[in-house]
Design a protein around this motif. Structure first.
Motif, PDB file in Angstrom:
ATOM      1  N   SER A 242       0.854  -1.187   0.000  1.00  0.00           N
ATOM      2  CA  SER A 242       0.000   0.000   0.000  1.00  0.00           C
ATOM      3  C   SER A 242       0.884   1.228   0.000  1.00  0.00           C
ATOM      4  N   ILE A 243       0.301   2.298  -0.552  1.00  0.00           N
ATOM      5  CA  ILE A 243       1.064   3.544  -0.617  1.00  0.00           C
ATOM      6  C   ILE A 243       0.200   4.672  -0.079  1.00  0.00           C
ATOM      7  N   PRO A 244       0.803   5.639   0.612  1.00  0.00           N
ATOM      8  CA  PRO A 244       0.046   6.796   1.103  1.00  0.00           C
ATOM      9  C   PRO A 244       0.049   7.909   0.053  1.00  0.00           C
ATOM     10  N   VAL A 245      -1.149   8.495  -0.173  1.00  0.00           N
ATOM     11  CA  VAL A 245      -1.275   9.662  -1.052  1.00  0.00           C
ATOM     12  C   VAL A 245      -2.165  10.683  -0.363  1.00  0.00           C
ATOM     13  N   PHE A 246      -2.126  11.925  -0.872  1.00  0.00           N
ATOM     14  CA  PHE A 246      -2.934  13.005  -0.328  1.00  0.00           C
ATOM     15  C   PHE A 246      -3.829  13.570  -1.448  1.00  0.00           C
ATOM     16  N   ILE A 247      -5.091  13.777  -1.127  1.00  0.00           N
ATOM     17  CA  ILE A 247      -6.037  14.401  -2.070  1.00  0.00           C
ATOM     18  C   ILE A 247      -6.515  15.685  -1.420  1.00  0.00           C
ATOM     19  N   LEU A 248      -6.152  16.796  -2.037  1.00  0.00           N
ATOM     20  CA  LEU A 248      -6.371  18.095  -1.420  1.00  0.00           C
ATOM     21  C   LEU A 248      -7.080  19.025  -2.396  1.00  0.00           C
ATOM     22  N   GLY A 249      -7.437  20.192  -1.911  1.00  0.00           N
ATOM     23  CA  GLY A 249      -8.118  21.179  -2.741  1.00  0.00           C
ATOM     24  C   GLY A 249      -9.616  20.996  -2.708  1.00  0.00           C
ATOM     25  N   GLN A 250     -10.255  21.209  -3.865  1.00  0.00           N
ATOM     26  CA  GLN A 250     -11.714  21.182  -3.966  1.00  0.00           C
ATOM     27  C   GLN A 250     -12.216  19.757  -4.222  1.00  0.00           C
TER      28      GLN A 250
ATOM     29  N   GLY B  12     -14.827  22.853  -7.776  1.00  0.00           N
ATOM     30  CA  GLY B  12     -13.535  22.303  -8.160  1.00  0.00           C
ATOM     31  C   GLY B  12     -13.424  22.113  -9.658  1.00  0.00           C
ATOM     32  N   SER B  13     -12.180  22.153 -10.145  1.00  0.00           N
ATOM     33  CA  SER B  13     -11.929  22.027 -11.574  1.00  0.00           C
ATOM     34  C   SER B  13     -11.924  20.565 -11.992  1.00  0.00           C
ATOM     35  N   LEU B  14     -12.536  20.309 -13.163  1.00  0.00           N
ATOM     36  CA  LEU B  14     -12.456  18.995 -13.783  1.00  0.00           C
ATOM     37  C   LEU B  14     -11.390  18.954 -14.875  1.00  0.00           C
ATOM     38  N   ARG B  15     -10.786  20.092 -15.139  1.00  0.00           N
ATOM     39  CA  ARG B  15      -9.913  20.180 -16.307  1.00  0.00           C
ATOM     40  C   ARG B  15      -8.472  20.498 -15.962  1.00  0.00           C
ATOM     41  N   ASP B  16      -8.157  20.644 -14.709  1.00  0.00           N
ATOM     42  CA  ASP B  16      -6.777  20.961 -14.318  1.00  0.00           C
ATOM     43  C   ASP B  16      -6.428  20.258 -13.010  1.00  0.00           C
ATOM     44  N   ILE B  17      -6.647  18.952 -12.982  1.00  0.00           N
ATOM     45  CA  ILE B  17      -6.348  18.158 -11.783  1.00  0.00           C
ATOM     46  C   ILE B  17      -4.864  17.822 -11.812  1.00  0.00           C
ATOM     47  N   GLN B  18      -4.176  18.209 -10.763  1.00  0.00           N
ATOM     48  CA  GLN B  18      -2.712  18.139 -10.746  1.00  0.00           C
ATOM     49  C   GLN B  18      -2.227  17.017  -9.836  1.00  0.00           C
ATOM     50  N   VAL B  19      -1.172  16.318 -10.288  1.00  0.00           N
ATOM     51  CA  VAL B  19      -0.469  15.332  -9.468  1.00  0.00           C
ATOM     52  C   VAL B  19       0.916  15.887  -9.186  1.00  0.00           C
ATOM     53  N   LYS B  20       1.213  16.119  -7.910  1.00  0.00           N
ATOM     54  CA  LYS B  20       2.491  16.689  -7.494  1.00  0.00           C
ATOM     55  C   LYS B  20       3.329  15.587  -6.856  1.00  0.00           C
TER      56      LYS B  20
ATOM     57  N   ASP C 244       2.494  10.933  -3.256  1.00  0.00           N
ATOM     58  CA  ASP C 244       1.924  11.811  -4.275  1.00  0.00           C
ATOM     59  C   ASP C 244       0.822  12.676  -3.680  1.00  0.00           C
ATOM     60  N   VAL C 245       0.707  13.895  -4.206  1.00  0.00           N
ATOM     61  CA  VAL C 245      -0.339  14.820  -3.802  1.00  0.00           C
ATOM     62  C   VAL C 245      -1.221  15.090  -5.024  1.00  0.00           C
ATOM     63  N   ILE C 246      -2.511  14.791  -4.865  1.00  0.00           N
ATOM     64  CA  ILE C 246      -3.490  15.106  -5.917  1.00  0.00           C
ATOM     65  C   ILE C 246      -4.192  16.385  -5.500  1.00  0.00           C
ATOM     66  N   PHE C 247      -4.000  17.415  -6.319  1.00  0.00           N
ATOM     67  CA  PHE C 247      -4.543  18.725  -5.968  1.00  0.00           C
ATOM     68  C   PHE C 247      -5.597  19.130  -6.982  1.00  0.00           C
ATOM     69  N   ILE C 248      -6.826  19.462  -6.475  1.00  0.00           N
ATOM     70  CA  ILE C 248      -7.937  19.907  -7.322  1.00  0.00           C
ATOM     71  C   ILE C 248      -8.101  21.406  -7.099  1.00  0.00           C
ATOM     72  N   PRO C 249      -7.700  22.235  -8.061  1.00  0.00           N
ATOM     73  CA  PRO C 249      -7.807  23.688  -7.872  1.00  0.00           C
ATOM     74  C   PRO C 249      -9.238  24.178  -8.049  1.00  0.00           C
ATOM     75  N   GLN C 250      -9.396  25.487  -7.851  1.00  0.00           N
ATOM     76  CA  GLN C 250     -10.702  26.102  -8.086  1.00  0.00           C
ATOM     77  C   GLN C 250     -11.086  25.959  -9.554  1.00  0.00           C
ATOM     78  N   VAL C 251     -12.389  25.873  -9.802  1.00  0.00           N
ATOM     79  CA  VAL C 251     -12.885  25.729 -11.164  1.00  0.00           C
ATOM     80  C   VAL C 251     -12.494  26.947 -11.997  1.00  0.00           C
ATOM     81  N   GLY C 252     -12.233  26.678 -13.274  1.00  0.00           N
ATOM     82  CA  GLY C 252     -11.884  27.756 -14.165  1.00  0.00           C
ATOM     83  C   GLY C 252     -13.116  28.467 -14.698  1.00  0.00           C
ATOM     84  N   PRO C 253     -12.960  29.252 -15.752  1.00  0.00           N
ATOM     85  CA  PRO C 253     -14.117  29.963 -16.328  1.00  0.00           C
ATOM     86  C   PRO C 253     -15.216  28.975 -16.740  1.00  0.00           C
TER      87      PRO C 253
END
Length: 803
Positions: A222-230, A259-267, A297-306
């Motif tokens: 198993s691996i630990p990850v973080f899901i953050l943001g929206q 939350g954005s569906l189009r700019d989901i980031q993996v850090k 890994d960090v999965i970051f969901i930013p604010q929704v765009g236009p």
């Protein structure tokens, strides 16, 4: 997976319905704990055994297999060991975990769109995370990809055969190494799975010769990850090492409406390794950027765009997030394009102007496809109008109603070429049914039931107490055979109204509608070209039947039914202006046995009036019953009269309502009338029925007499004589209100003379009513309705008795 926020600690893991399967077994470690410690060799682990020529019995296990008991001991989401207090009865039986999905509230932009368009538009893609499975069973036997990187916590299953035999499972410890007894410790962390077999073969080759080796993966780490943001459920998760970005998104519930569906980031290690656009998956089925996650890994969901909304005639009306799209055409492409009823020349754009107010812009999509969009825009695509270009509508009493192509100079005869086009298809369908052999005709057990019967002309045979009015004629003309009457003259459909048809036309100037009337009779029968009106696009031509509009009697299609003592009984068509006397002469007149005084002439319009009057009279009786009941409740009057109960009175009125009026018209004929000349010149209506019986041989005595019966008619014998034969009036009889219902339907009462001495004619009925008193209203009603049911006299007589 383990979720550290305030979410159900046993929420179900789920998979993407398009085929994304949660890879690997879920780890058992708590979030934030150190990596799994190196496990000791399982019982299957052992030192290599040198092959002495006798095959050694070895224990085989499927790579990565776990027993059901091991699965039942751990929560498949958190990995925590379950206790009895954690389990529900369903968990204990099925080892399934329920996930309850919370409904997300509408975003502020969704509420604005709903107010503007009148419908709630979804955020495109949000539904992907809404209809998730409610249960999950861990999957532990998936194939491991060749590029899988080994790490601490993985299990490796090694099988060696040949000069040396070995079948064992080894856990990768925290240092990334495994220990094989009699061979040594080997560092395997960081190796690809495709490299592992060659690596172990080389290491064992330092000790043994002449062997072969296979390697499989067992339980994965198993691996630990973080899901953050929206995210709907942000937090720290412990997931299987084969899990991808999408698996983690599904576990967290996906992005919130903000939350954005189009700019989901993996850090990873402080750098963004991927920007995932979920629209690639939704619109194109492309998941090439769905990378496998690594520890930390960090999965970051930013604010929704236009965001912009598009509604109306597009394939997928919704709210879309812009990510590089700037034009109206690109938005329409995101929505799946226009529907087949979209009006591409008409669209409306609502825009928020500098965060101060809203404005509306009309768009012509043929020239505005490159219109630049802004955040908060609402686009509405209108459907085309329902107007037909260059079309004429034909409806009503015609063979082929519908829309027809208009051409310049088109007139009515171009649309309706002949009068045959005015005969409906229903007419021919009904006509064809008349010639078909019915089931009843094919069944020999039902004697006499042949052909098709219609109720258009024929009235039901009346007799007994089913109808009001004396049914003498009907009773005397009925046959005594066991055969039922089943055949009749049928009118398949109403006739055409030759005097009136209309063209409905809307003005192109002020849009008012006008009606242009014409005469189909003059146009099609007389060839009058002045009635051949010119047609314009959009006209609606309506042809009527005589059932649609009430036409003058002379123009109506009329049938009359003659039964009984006629030389040619049957159903006849009435000629324009023809009276009853004229029709009887035309069809052959009466037989010598005809008894016109007892004839029965019925009319449907009269019957309808009688029905209404009878119901009004019954309503008045109900009102009197209610009043009498209230009086009895406040006094002792009637308490010793059990036969006059309220319930009995109401049942009596109900019986009165069930009596079917006949619609009989009294022709005022004399007892000695014998010829057609004695019949009145009565104007005929459609559905009239005239029954002439033979001369009856009896007189009926009914009501409050000792022997109510029918007695032989004796010429010159008066009422008194027949009463004597019936035993005379009994003690409940009202002698002052006796009356005679004549064979022609008229009533002779005490108001017009002494009934006791009245002359009696064949077919007459003498009625002796009961005594009526004001104090016994309920009993009076019961008695009156009983007499009315048994005798069948008309409503006027009943009203006379209640005065």
């Amino acid at each position: 997976m383990q979720h550290t926020t305030a979410v159900s600690k046993r929420a179900a893991a789920f998979v993407l319905s398009a085929g994304l399967v949660l890879a690997g077994s879920l780890a058992t470690a708590q979030t934030g704990a150190a990596p799994a410690p190196a496990a000791q060799a399982t019982p299957a682990q052992q030192a290599p055994t040198v092959n002495t020529g006798t095959p050694a019995a070895t224990q085989t296990r499927s790579a990565g297999s776990n027993t059901q008991q091991q699965q039942n001991n751990f929560d498949p989401v958190t990995g925590r060991r379950l206790t009895d207090t954690d389990r529900t009865p369903q968990d204990k039986d099925n080892t399934t975990v329920e996930r309850t999905g919370a409904t997300q509230p509408l975003s502020e932009f969704q509420q604005l769109v709903a107010t503007s368009t009148g419908r709630t538009l979804p955020i495109y893609g949000a539904s992907l995370f809404g209809g998730v499975p409610s249960t999950f069973a861990p999957v532990d036997d998936l194939a491991v990809a060749a590029d899988y990187t080994l790490g601490p916590g993985d299990q490796i299953h090694v099988q060696v055969f040949g000069q040396v035999n070995l079948d064992a499972t080894y856990n990768v410890d925290r240092t990334g190494s495994i220990f094989i007894p009699s061979v040594g410790t080997f560092h395997v962390a960081g190796l690809k799975f495709s490299q592992l077999a060659d690596y172990l073969r080389t290491q064992l080759g330092h000790v043994y010769r002449n062997f072969d080796l296979t390697v499989n993966m067992g339980q994965l780490r198993s691996i630990p990850v973080f899901i953050l943001g929206q995210a709907v459920r942000p937090g720290s998760y412990t997931i299987g090492s084969l899990s991808t970005l999408l698996n983690a998104l599904f576990a967290s519930g996906g992005p919130t409406p903000q939350g954005s569906l189009r700019d989901i980031q993996v850090k990873r290690a402080g750098k963004t390794v991927i920007d995932f656009d979920l629209y690639d998956l939704l619109l194109h089925g492309d998941k090439s950027n769905d990378i496998r996650l690594e520890p930390g890994d960090v999965i970051f969901i930013p604010q929704v765009g236009p965001q912009v909304a598009i509604s109306g005639s597009v394939s997928t009306p919704a709210i879309y997030e812009l990510h590089g799209e700037t034009s109206l055409k690109q938005l329409v492409d995101l929505a799946g394009g226009f529907t087949n009823v979209a009006s591409i020349a008409s669209a409306r754009l609502e825009r928020i102007y500098e965060h101060t107010e809203r404005s509306i812009i009309d768009l012509d999509l043929t020239a505005s496809a490159t219109t630049q969009l802004r955040n908060g825009d609402i686009v509405t695509i209108s459907p085309i109008l329902g107007r037909f270009k260059d079309a004429i509508t034909l409806r009503g009493n015609v063979a082929n109603p519908g829309r027809y192509v208009w051409h310049e100079g088109m007139r009515l005869l171009d649309l309706i070429p002949s009068r045959d086009a005015l005969v409906t298809r229903n007419y021919y369908d009904k006509l064809n049914q008349l010639g078909s052999v019915t089931t009843q005709a094919a069944n020999p057990d039902k004697t006499g039931e042949l052909g098709v019967r219609s109720g258009i002309v024929a009235a039901p045979t009346t007799g007994g107490n089913s109808s009001s009015g004396a049914p003498v004629a009907a009773a005397l003309t009925d046959t005594n055979t066991p055969f039922a009457a089943v055949n009749d003259v049928v009118l398949p459909a109403p006739d055409i109204d030759w005097s009136y048809a209309v063209i409905s036309r809307q003005s192109k100037v002020d849009l008012t509608t006008s009606l242009l009337a014409f005469s189909p009779g003059k146009l099609f029968l007389e060839g009058d070209q002045t009635q051949n009106l010119e047609l314009l696009p959009g006209d609606v031509v309506t042809i009527f039947s005589k059932a649609d509009i009430r036409v003058p009697v002379r123009q109506q299609t009329r049938f009359i039914r003659l039964e009984g003592e006629f030389n040619a009984p049957g159903t006849y068509s009435v000629l324009p202006g023809e009276t009853l006397r004229q029709l009887l002469r035309r069809v052959g007149g009466l037989t010598p046995d005809a008894y016109l005084f007892a004839s029965q002439f019925t009319r449907e319009s009269t019957r309808r009036v009688e029905v209404q009057r009878q119901q009004d009279f019954a309503d008045s009786l109900d009102a009197q019953i209610a009043s009498a009941t209230a009086s009895l409740a406040n006094s002792a009057i009637g308490t010793n009269d059990p036969t006059a109960s309220t319930a009995d009175a109401r049942q009596a009125v109900a019986r009165l309502r069930r009596i079917q009026p006949m619609g009989r018209i009294v022709l005022s004929l004399l007892p000695d009338s014998r010829t057609v000349d004695d019949v009145p010149d009565l104007v005929l209506e459609d559905g009239d029925r005239f029954i002439v019986p033979r001369t009856p041989s009896s007189v009926s005595v009914q009501g409050q007499v000792y022997n109510a019966n029918a007695f032989l008619f004796e010429r010159g014998k008066r009422v008194k004589g027949y009463l004597h034969q019936a035993g005379g009036p009994d003690r409940l009889a009202d002698k002052k209100r006796m009356f005679v219902v004549r064979a022609d339907g008229s009533v002779y009462s005490q108001q017009y003379g002494n009934v006791v001495h009245a002359n009696i004619f064949p077919g007459d009925t003498i009625v002796v009513p009961p005594i009526l008193t004001r104090s016994n209203l309920l009993r009076n009603i019961i008695g009156l309705t009983s007499v009315a049911s048994s005798v069948g006299f008309n409503l006027a007589a009943l009203v006379y008795l209640t005065r």
